[in-house]
Design a protein around this motif. Sequence first.
Motif, short mmCIF file in Angstrom:
data_model
loop_
_atom_site.label_atom_id
_atom_site.label_comp_id
_atom_site.label_asym_id
_atom_site.label_seq_id
_atom_site.Cartn_x
_atom_site.Cartn_y
_atom_site.Cartn_z
N GLU A 107 12.09 -46.94 -32.11
CA GLU A 107 11.52 -47.43 -32.50
C GLU A 107 11.25 -48.72 -31.15
O GLU A 107 12.36 -48.57 -30.69
CB GLU A 107 11.82 -48.40 -33.53
N GLU A 108 10.68 -49.36 -30.79
CA GLU A 108 9.96 -49.92 -29.72
C GLU A 108 10.58 -52.05 -30.62
O GLU A 108 9.37 -51.69 -31.32
CB GLU A 108 9.41 -50.29 -28.87
N ALA A 109 11.58 -53.15 -29.72
CA ALA A 109 10.89 -54.52 -30.58
C ALA A 109 11.53 -54.78 -29.28
O ALA A 109 12.56 -54.23 -28.66
CB ALA A 109 11.96 -54.74 -31.82
N SER A 110 10.92 -56.15 -30.12
CA SER A 110 11.50 -57.33 -28.47
C SER A 110 13.04 -57.52 -29.10
O SER A 110 13.15 -58.65 -29.97
CB SER A 110 11.06 -58.63 -28.50
N PRO A 111 13.92 -58.22 -28.30
CA PRO A 111 15.15 -58.73 -28.95
C PRO A 111 15.11 -60.62 -29.10
O PRO A 111 15.87 -60.78 -30.02
CB PRO A 111 16.21 -58.59 -27.46
N TYR A 112 14.39 -60.76 -28.56
CA TYR A 112 14.41 -61.71 -29.01
C TYR A 112 12.32 -62.67 -27.81
O TYR A 112 12.24 -61.91 -27.45
CB TYR A 112 14.92 -63.11 -28.05
N THR A 113 12.10 -63.70 -28.41
CA THR A 113 10.34 -64.08 -27.88
C THR A 113 10.69 -63.99 -26.75
O THR A 113 10.83 -64.56 -25.72
CB THR A 113 10.88 -65.43 -28.72
N ASN A 114 9.45 -63.52 -26.07
CA ASN A 114 9.01 -63.77 -25.16
C ASN A 114 9.60 -62.68 -24.12
O ASN A 114 9.65 -62.26 -22.82
CB ASN A 114 8.65 -64.46 -23.98
N ALA A 115 10.55 -61.37 -24.54
CA ALA A 115 11.37 -60.46 -23.85
C ALA A 115 10.89 -58.99 -23.97
O ALA A 115 10.17 -58.81 -24.76
CB ALA A 115 12.73 -60.32 -24.73
N LYS A 116 10.82 -58.92 -22.91
CA LYS A 116 9.79 -56.96 -22.35
C LYS A 116 10.55 -56.33 -23.37
O LYS A 116 11.65 -56.59 -24.40
CB LYS A 116 10.58 -56.74 -21.38
N PRO A 117 9.77 -55.68 -24.58
CA PRO A 117 10.55 -54.35 -25.67
C PRO A 117 11.47 -53.57 -24.96
O PRO A 117 11.35 -53.48 -24.04
CB PRO A 117 8.93 -53.52 -25.97
N HIS A 118 12.53 -53.03 -25.58
CA HIS A 118 13.32 -52.49 -25.42
C HIS A 118 13.81 -51.24 -26.87
O HIS A 118 12.94 -51.67 -27.69
CB HIS A 118 14.81 -52.88 -26.22
N PHE A 119 14.72 -50.29 -26.47
CA PHE A 119 14.35 -49.23 -27.69
C PHE A 119 15.43 -50.29 -29.13
O PHE A 119 16.53 -50.94 -28.51
CB PHE A 119 15.25 -47.90 -26.97
N LEU A 120 15.30 -50.05 -29.92
CA LEU A 120 15.91 -50.64 -31.35
C LEU A 120 16.70 -49.07 -31.12
O LEU A 120 15.48 -48.78 -32.37
CB LEU A 120 15.25 -51.08 -32.28
N ILE A 121 18.07 -49.17 -31.63
CA ILE A 121 18.98 -48.72 -31.75
C ILE A 121 19.07 -48.32 -33.39
O ILE A 121 20.29 -49.41 -33.81
CB ILE A 121 19.69 -48.13 -31.14
N GLU A 122 18.93 -47.83 -34.95
CA GLU A 122 19.40 -48.20 -35.34
C GLU A 122 20.07 -47.52 -36.41
O GLU A 122 21.15 -48.05 -37.02
CB GLU A 122 17.92 -48.76 -36.38
N ASP A 123 20.73 -46.56 -35.71
CA ASP A 123 21.71 -45.62 -35.74
C ASP A 123 22.50 -45.47 -35.04
O ASP A 123 22.35 -44.95 -33.58
CB ASP A 123 21.48 -44.26 -36.89
N VAL A 124 23.83 -46.04 -35.25
CA VAL A 124 24.95 -45.52 -33.29
C VAL A 124 25.98 -44.47 -33.82
O VAL A 124 27.48 -44.51 -33.23
CB VAL A 124 25.37 -46.98 -32.71
N ASP A 125 25.51 -43.78 -35.25
CA ASP A 125 26.70 -43.23 -35.62
C ASP A 125 27.19 -42.06 -35.10
O ASP A 125 28.34 -41.10 -34.96
CB ASP A 125 26.72 -42.74 -37.05
N ASN A 126 26.12 -41.64 -34.46
CA ASN A 126 26.08 -40.15 -33.52
C ASN A 126 27.11 -40.57 -32.04
O ASN A 126 25.97 -40.49 -31.67
CB ASN A 126 25.70 -39.69 -33.63
#
Length: 111
Positions: free
Chosen positions: A63-82
């Motif tokens: 999934e991609e999302a912007s961390p804040y308004t007007n930021a370039k899209p980043h990968f949104l890492i929802e599971d860091v358990d591995n």
Amino acid sequence: MASNIDFVEYVCEQISGAGEITYRKMFGDYGVYCNSKIIGLICDDQFFVKKTKAGAEIIPGCEEASPYTNAKPHFLIEDVDNKELMAEFISATYNELPMPKPKKPKVKKSS
């Protein structure tokens, strides 16, 4: 909403196999660094990693999302358990990102 320091430290521990992982508080949230190179952000208790081709190959369909308004899209890492997958992902991201530009030395004005 600022990020919880416990979450920040957990994410950093989970990706620690990629190299020297550090974080720095930035505007109420956190920049995440691997070997002194910024690789992502933690904003509102969500982990965002800069997009790279190598990262997309390791975690396809991420999934991609912007961390804040007007930021370039980043990968949104929802599971860091591995930890092994996260180390591989962050290492590949680190290797693809350019080194930061050196800061210009501050020039003192003489009186």
